[in-house]
Design a protein around this motif. Structure first.
Motif, PDB file in Angstrom:
ATOM      1  N   TYR A  52      -0.816  -1.816   8.466  1.00 31.89           N
ATOM      2  CA  TYR A  52      -1.748  -2.929   8.379  1.00 31.89           C
ATOM      3  C   TYR A  52      -2.042  -3.483   9.770  1.00 31.89           C
ATOM      4  CZ  TYR A  52      -0.885  -3.205   3.325  1.00 31.89           C
ATOM      5  OH  TYR A  52      -0.786  -2.932   1.996  1.00 31.89           O
ATOM      6  N   LYS A  53      -3.217  -4.128   9.882  1.00 31.26           N
ATOM      7  CA  LYS A  53      -3.625  -4.769  11.134  1.00 31.26           C
ATOM      8  C   LYS A  53      -4.106  -6.185  10.846  1.00 31.26           C
ATOM      9  CE  LYS A  53      -6.988  -4.376  14.940  1.00 31.26           C
ATOM     10  NZ  LYS A  53      -8.094  -3.566  15.526  1.00 31.26           N
ATOM     11  N   THR A  54      -3.744  -7.116  11.726  1.00 27.96           N
ATOM     12  CA  THR A  54      -4.287  -8.462  11.677  1.00 27.96           C
ATOM     13  C   THR A  54      -4.883  -8.800  13.028  1.00 27.96           C
ATOM     14  OG1 THR A  54      -3.802 -10.808  11.288  1.00 27.96           O
ATOM     15  CG2 THR A  54      -2.044  -9.491  12.262  1.00 27.96           C
ATOM     16  N   THR A  55      -5.989  -9.515  13.025  1.00 27.42           N
ATOM     17  CA  THR A  55      -6.607  -9.992  14.267  1.00 27.42           C
ATOM     18  C   THR A  55      -6.607 -11.507  14.351  1.00 27.42           C
ATOM     19  OG1 THR A  55      -8.805  -9.900  13.227  1.00 27.42           O
ATOM     20  CG2 THR A  55      -8.086  -7.949  14.471  1.00 27.42           C
ATOM     21  N   ASP A  56      -5.962 -12.157  13.393  1.00 28.65           N
ATOM     22  CA  ASP A  56      -5.918 -13.618  13.382  1.00 28.65           C
ATOM     23  C   ASP A  56      -4.496 -14.137  13.213  1.00 28.65           C
ATOM     24  OD1 ASP A  56      -5.497 -12.961  10.726  1.00 28.65           O
ATOM     25  OD2 ASP A  56      -7.456 -13.648  10.042  1.00 28.65           O
ATOM     26  N   GLY A  57      -3.544 -13.417  13.784  1.00 25.66           N
ATOM     27  CA  GLY A  57      -2.160 -13.886  13.772  1.00 25.66           C
ATOM     28  C   GLY A  57      -1.467 -13.791  12.430  1.00 25.66           C
ATOM     29  N   GLY A  58      -2.000 -13.001  11.519  1.00 26.56           N
ATOM     30  CA  GLY A  58      -1.331 -12.811  10.226  1.00 26.56           C
ATOM     31  C   GLY A  58      -1.975 -13.540   9.070  1.00 26.56           C
ATOM     32  N   THR A  59      -3.069 -14.279   9.315  1.00 28.66           N
ATOM     33  CA  THR A  59      -3.750 -14.963   8.218  1.00 28.66           C
ATOM     34  C   THR A  59      -4.381 -13.971   7.251  1.00 28.66           C
ATOM     35  OG1 THR A  59      -4.211 -16.866   9.646  1.00 28.66           O
ATOM     36  CG2 THR A  59      -5.531 -16.639   7.646  1.00 28.66           C
ATOM     37  N   SER A  60      -4.976 -12.935   7.792  1.00 23.05           N
ATOM     38  CA  SER A  60      -5.565 -11.891   6.952  1.00 23.05           C
ATOM     39  C   SER A  60      -5.159 -10.532   7.500  1.00 23.05           C
ATOM     40  CB  SER A  60      -7.099 -12.008   6.928  1.00 23.05           C
ATOM     41  OG  SER A  60      -7.633 -11.878   8.238  1.00 23.05           O
ATOM     42  N   TRP A  61      -5.177  -9.528   6.605  1.00 25.04           N
ATOM     43  CA  TRP A  61      -4.693  -8.195   6.963  1.00 25.04           C
ATOM     44  C   TRP A  61      -5.670  -7.136   6.485  1.00 25.04           C
ATOM     45  CZ3 TRP A  61      -0.276  -7.520   9.831  1.00 25.04           C
ATOM     46  CH2 TRP A  61       0.548  -8.640   9.958  1.00 25.04           C
ATOM     47  N   LYS A  62      -5.722  -6.033   7.227  1.00 24.68           N
ATOM     48  CA  LYS A  62      -6.538  -4.893   6.844  1.00 24.68           C
ATOM     49  C   LYS A  62      -5.667  -3.654   6.784  1.00 24.68           C
ATOM     50  CE  LYS A  62     -10.571  -2.121   8.189  1.00 24.68           C
ATOM     51  NZ  LYS A  62     -11.644  -1.934   9.191  1.00 24.68           N
ATOM     52  N   LEU A  63      -5.790  -2.897   5.701  1.00 25.87           N
ATOM     53  CA  LEU A  63      -5.041  -1.657   5.552  1.00 25.87           C
ATOM     54  C   LEU A  63      -5.711  -0.565   6.377  1.00 25.87           C
ATOM     55  CD1 LEU A  63      -2.797   0.005   4.129  1.00 25.87           C
ATOM     56  CD2 LEU A  63      -4.455   0.456   2.309  1.00 25.87           C
ATOM     57  N   LEU A  64      -4.956   0.056   7.291  1.00 27.85           N
ATOM     58  CA  LEU A  64      -5.485   1.124   8.133  1.00 27.85           C
ATOM     59  C   LEU A  64      -5.091   2.504   7.626  1.00 27.85           C
ATOM     60  CD1 LEU A  64      -4.818  -0.339  11.707  1.00 27.85           C
ATOM     61  CD2 LEU A  64      -6.859  -0.571  10.281  1.00 27.85           C
ATOM     62  N   LEU A  65      -3.821   2.684   7.282  1.00 29.05           N
ATOM     63  CA  LEU A  65      -3.316   3.952   6.765  1.00 29.05           C
ATOM     64  C   LEU A  65      -2.397   3.653   5.594  1.00 29.05           C
ATOM     65  CD1 LEU A  65      -2.392   5.879  10.063  1.00 29.05           C
ATOM     66  CD2 LEU A  65      -4.357   6.332   8.575  1.00 29.05           C
ATOM     67  N   GLY A  66      -2.495   4.452   4.546  1.00 29.50           N
ATOM     68  CA  GLY A  66      -1.662   4.225   3.370  1.00 29.50           C
ATOM     69  C   GLY A  66      -0.838   5.434   2.992  1.00 29.50           C
ATOM     70  N   HIS A  67       0.344   5.161   2.453  1.00 32.70           N
ATOM     71  CA  HIS A  67       1.220   6.191   1.896  1.00 32.70           C
ATOM     72  C   HIS A  67       1.552   7.283   2.907  1.00 32.70           C
ATOM     73  CE1 HIS A  67       0.779   4.336  -2.013  1.00 32.70           C
ATOM     74  NE2 HIS A  67      -0.541   4.377  -1.884  1.00 32.70           N
ATOM     75  N   ILE A  68       1.936   6.885   4.109  1.00 27.71           N
ATOM     76  CA  ILE A  68       2.410   7.841   5.103  1.00 27.71           C
ATOM     77  C   ILE A  68       3.937   7.878   5.040  1.00 27.71           C
ATOM     78  CG2 ILE A  68       0.399   7.620   6.599  1.00 27.71           C
ATOM     79  CD1 ILE A  68       1.886   5.646   8.294  1.00 27.71           C
TER      80      ILE A  68
END
Length: 220
Positions: A52-68
């Motif tokens: 996961y990646k956040t650009t706002d210090g953890g307020t919101s998250w984006k899934l980049l890669l799954g099930h690795i």
């Protein structure tokens, strides 16, 4: 959620509100209403992780890669934070049914390495497990090059007999190519990388001979 843990993480030094986390799920302790019927056959952790990646210090998250695979580690180029790698051996699994490992896991294994040069938006496989490389440690330099110590075939060639001493390979994300840096003077494990002058890198290799450990340094 409560039953998740951070497996590995990396922080963008140019903007500390942006960071990446590899998240796995812990089955122990069991959550309410999630108790399995037979706890003796349940793993302690999940076999896969999500990036996961956040650009706002953890307020919101984006899934980049799954099930690795859960053995993956995350590394970011400190001077070029748009470049990040996810890599690791496909096995062994972190938990064996009704058995615990008697010693630390070997650094060798079938290895895969993925790179992103745009902050995780897109990914490229630079090294696949089908090449069956035995990796004895890997790190990323400040400028974004990946360095690994390998036994056996080079990333750009077919299967060849394994050497006793690991060969240090480097991957340049700007050209998408591998090159040979040097061959270690002894059998050992690449344990660290520290920055050197002019975007260089200092590699540290630990060798064990009977009960004695020796530290070797190589400046790229």
């Amino acid at each position: 959620s409560a039953n998740q843990s951070v497996h590995s993480y990396a922080i963008d030094p140019s903007n500390t509100q942006t960071f990446y986390e590899l998240i796995d799920s812990m089955y122990l302790p069991y959550q309410p209403r999630m108790q399995p019927q037979d706890t003796s056959i349940q793993p302690a952790f999940s076999y896969t992780v999500n990036l996961y990646k956040t650009t706002d210090g953890g307020t919101s998250w984006k899934l980049l890669l799954g099930h690795i695979p859960s053995t993956m580690q995350l590394r970011l180029a400190s001077a070029n934070p748009q470049v990040l790698y996810v890599g690791g051996a496909i096995g062994p699994l972190p938990y064996a049914t009704k058995a615990q490992p008697t010693s630390p896991a070997s650094p060798s294994g079938f290895f895969t390495l993925q790179v992103s040069t745009d902050g995780g938006a897109t990914w490229k496989t630079t090294l696949s497990s089908s090449q069956s490389l035995l990796i004895k440690g890997w790190f990323v330099s400040a400028d974004g090059r990946a360095f690994l110590a390998t036994l056996g075939a080079a990333p750009t060639s077919g299967p060849t007999p394994a050497s006793v001493n690991p060969v240090i390979k480097s991957y340049d994300p700007s050209t998408g190519t591998w090159s040979t840096v040097t061959t270690a003077p002894v059998a050992g494990v690449l344990i660290a990388l520290t920055p050197a002058a002019n975007n260089g890198a200092t590699l540290w290799l630990q060798a064990n001979n009977n009960s004695t450990s020796t530290l070797y340094r190589y400046v790229v």
